[in-house]
Write a protein that holds these residues in place. Sequence first.
Motif: not given
Lengths: 300, 164
Positions: A219-225, A248-259
Amino acid sequence: MSNRSITCPEYKARLNTAANLLDTMKTQIRQGVLKKRNLVWLELTGCSGNIISLLDGSNPDFKYLISQMTNFIYNNSLSASEGEVAMEQLFSVLGSDYILAVEGAVTTKNNGLYNIIGRLNGKLVTAIEAVKTLGEKAAFVIAIGACATHGGVSAARPNPAECVSVQSVLNRKVIKLPGCPCHPDWFMGTLAHILLYGEPDLDRRDRPLLFYSTLIHDRCPRRSYFDKGIFAEKLGDKTCMFKLGCRGPVTRIDCPIRQWNQYVNWPIEDDTPCIGCAQFGFPDAMEPFISYNTTREVRR
Amino acid sequence: MRAQDLSGISFDSIIAEVNYDINLLYVVPCVYTRNMILNHLRDRISMVESVTKAIIQPGQLQPQPLPLQPGVTPIAEPPALQQPTTPGNQTTFTLQELSKYDGKGGNPAYVTVNGTVYDVTSNATWAAATHFGLTAGKDLSNEFVSCHAGESILSKLKVVGKLV
């Protein structure tokens, strides 16, 4: 709610997981359908970061938690009573219905002598005694933050006090909310779910799927990079921080959305790699937090 | 085409022609000229193809040295065959050799599980060539079993060779 306008329905739904539960709960409390339950917040070996994080919660705020949602029986930092009176208040819940929230790890060295939480009837009470006694009898046990869920910073090498997780000393189901600290929504949402419907759906490591189902990377906004192989070379670059050591690739949590901090920002948005604080094994297993000599283009 | 018939061909000149054609393609605006160049390029490539076929007989992995005739410059080996082990996963590593592939300072990140060496340089879970406290360049068979037993995740990784 957020400073960004969210148009994706999935993101919107995810951001509102806690809010929807809490709204339903508020309605039922207003209608008198839902009864308050006793809540005990035990702090063991940690930094009080999780209760401080909870005090920063806004939806609802801490005041609503202790006045409308629960009978807030005990917290060592916030209780008005002190000394033996406070300890009597803590252990008075035994025999009643209560939910136990625990932050901090359990010290085990020398029978837990390195963390004395108080004195009851003239005898010292160790943290390990308290969590065992209160944990066995509680309706639900919620481990909050990295230290309580898996040892976290308190159990990091060389772990001089031999800290372990709450689960290690309890032979029962412990709901786990890892994070350093735990986001107020993760706790409030889980508690609201318990009050309304009972135990939420958990993954195989007992984390509520409501919050812990998706990788930060997905869910990372920088995923396309990342997908295009465009990587940040230093902090401050606006591209993917994979080569700097982002977890980020090994961490399950909703930080990108919830902040954080009432939904305003989060590490990656602020050009800091994710350090995997919501993943089991943090901090030792997530180190190094930053690397600058990672191979970018392979020499042939 | 027999190998003997190729002794007069210089690979260097073929490669030079190919490179010249490619460079020309970048700058020539006329579509007809470009087609002509492409045709020439295709011709050179087919020549390279037939030469490599003639050099490698079926069943042979190593290229045969060409018989030399007096006064003829030996033909350079085709570049594609200079690293015969790359495509067939035949590269072998000792543990000591593997330790160089730690994902730092320009080296790729390789790890071995049960004798197979995998490339994790670009694997998302191996940020900065580290994974849950593990570092690249090592035999991680035991660690793999303790965390990922029964998971079919190895098949997603690029195989680069074998551990010896």
